[in-house]
Design an enzyme around this catalytic site. Sequence first.
Site, PDB file in Angstrom:
ATOM      1  N   GLN A 196       0.824  -1.204   0.000  1.00  0.00           N
ATOM      2  CA  GLN A 196       0.000   0.000   0.000  1.00  0.00           C
ATOM      3  C   GLN A 196       0.860   1.256   0.000  1.00  0.00           C
ATOM      4  OE1 GLN A 196      -3.230  -0.098   2.889  1.00  0.00           O
ATOM      5  NE2 GLN A 196      -3.279  -2.320   2.810  1.00  0.00           N
ATOM      6  N   TYR A 201      10.164   1.325  -3.347  1.00  0.00           N
ATOM      7  CA  TYR A 201      10.524   2.534  -4.087  1.00  0.00           C
ATOM      8  C   TYR A 201      11.624   2.260  -5.115  1.00  0.00           C
ATOM      9  CZ  TYR A 201       7.601   5.012  -0.766  1.00  0.00           C
ATOM     10  OH  TYR A 201       6.534   5.430  -0.019  1.00  0.00           O
ATOM     11  N   ARG A 208      20.138   5.364  -4.926  1.00  0.00           N
ATOM     12  CA  ARG A 208      20.704   4.548  -3.844  1.00  0.00           C
ATOM     13  C   ARG A 208      22.102   4.051  -4.202  1.00  0.00           C
ATOM     14  NH1 ARG A 208      15.088   2.554  -3.088  1.00  0.00           N
ATOM     15  NH2 ARG A 208      15.519   0.834  -4.508  1.00  0.00           N
ATOM     16  N   TYR A 224      13.403   9.965   6.898  1.00  0.00           N
ATOM     17  CA  TYR A 224      12.237   9.404   6.214  1.00  0.00           C
ATOM     18  C   TYR A 224      12.675   8.108   5.520  1.00  0.00           C
ATOM     19  CZ  TYR A 224      10.468  14.154   6.944  1.00  0.00           C
ATOM     20  OH  TYR A 224      10.096  15.354   7.493  1.00  0.00           O
ATOM     21  N   ASP A 246      12.369   7.117  10.862  1.00  0.00           N
ATOM     22  CA  ASP A 246      11.050   7.122  10.230  1.00  0.00           C
ATOM     23  C   ASP A 246       9.993   7.087  11.327  1.00  0.00           C
ATOM     24  OD1 ASP A 246      10.007   6.560   7.163  1.00  0.00           O
ATOM     25  OD2 ASP A 246       8.572   5.862   8.650  1.00  0.00           O
ATOM     26  N   ASP A 295      14.594  12.394   2.306  1.00  0.00           N
ATOM     27  CA  ASP A 295      13.642  11.879   1.305  1.00  0.00           C
ATOM     28  C   ASP A 295      12.219  11.942   1.865  1.00  0.00           C
ATOM     29  OD1 ASP A 295      12.568  10.720  -0.949  1.00  0.00           O
ATOM     30  OD2 ASP A 295      13.205   8.684  -0.436  1.00  0.00           O
ATOM     31  N   CYS A 335       9.580  13.965  -4.358  1.00  0.00           N
ATOM     32  CA  CYS A 335       8.770  13.150  -5.262  1.00  0.00           C
ATOM     33  C   CYS A 335       7.521  13.911  -5.701  1.00  0.00           C
ATOM     34  CB  CYS A 335       8.387  11.832  -4.606  1.00  0.00           C
ATOM     35  SG  CYS A 335       7.447  12.006  -3.070  1.00  0.00           S
TER      36      CYS A 335
END
Length: 391
Positions: A196, A201, A208, A224, A246, A295, A335
Amino acid sequence: MTLSRGRVQPVWAGHPWVFAQAIARVDGAPSAGDVVDVVDPEGRFQGRGYWSPKSAIPVRIATRDANDPLDGASIGRAIERAAALRARFGLPSAETTGYRLVHSEGDGLPGLIVDVLGNVATVQLLTIGMKLREADVFAHVARVARVKTVIEVASEKAAQREGFEAKTGVVRGPDPHALELRERGLDVSLEPTITQKTGFYFDQRENRAMVERLARGARVLDLYSFVGAFAMFAARGGAQSVIAVDSSPVAIATASRLAHHHGMSDRITFERADARHRMEELARKKERFDLVVLDPPKLAPTVKHLERARGAYRRLNADAARVTERDGVLVSCSCSAAMTPDELVRVATMGARDAGRDLTLLHMGEQGPDHPVPAAFAEGRYLKAAFFRVT
């Protein structure tokens, strides 16, 4: 469907969206999801797509070929072409079995997103046209990707906008206990429910890899971090230490498990916290890092959110610059499609100045080649990853 005069040029040039205000006339009475032709005021064919009358973008061009009927076979051929393109980039491979198979407009299948995670494919149907053809989509995805299971991942916003019901669940094959894949040589096992949030990613793969190359001997802060992808590749690249932050307990638990599996637990510390608050704490303690990855989630989903997002990005980059060692590297990501690369550089620069720092742009990363974008479709270039030296 006839375009208004003065509105033809973007569509003719290759932009795949036909906005409502660009439509002069609709001939007949197409139902939601029907195939419609787009023509200019002189009747010249410009493209063909599915009708979405409830959307601000009633037609997304799916083909420029007047002989393509956009039927089930057309969908199958488009997915085959998408797979052939990924194969040219070596996807999938023994080292990487997770990738994006279909990226909407970039693959001539607007309204369709397909990710492959090992033996499982996840499908998002974002338009009524694609939803009405879901049986063909699921069958062709299973055939082309050679997966055992296909999962539909619902987008409630898209379903509401387009006027259909959607729910997340297995639509073909057995219910998987886990999503198992390899990402550039790392084994990854995810709970099915994490799809979900798009899973791993894949769009950040090349960025990366760049972080991995920069991480040798570095003290790294991953903000994040979600399931810890940047953190793990930094550790694999030889980072001295990594702190990954996170706010999601599920993401942190997953990341911790993956790091333990790869023997990285001694180098990566996972913290459940608000990233901005954690940066403020670290700054007060005068903690500094050689490499900082910032991010955040999408802060400007549309242009109307951009002004508020500028301030948020500026504050985040100021906080990140404060905890970056001088001559260290700050990787600032966005993003948000509405945030252009130049805009990201500008707000990051202003944020750094707020922190008394200067930035030098080293590299501008984007989404990987399994996320292709029509050349005339700037809105599709949503991911930016600016690599800065901080002084």
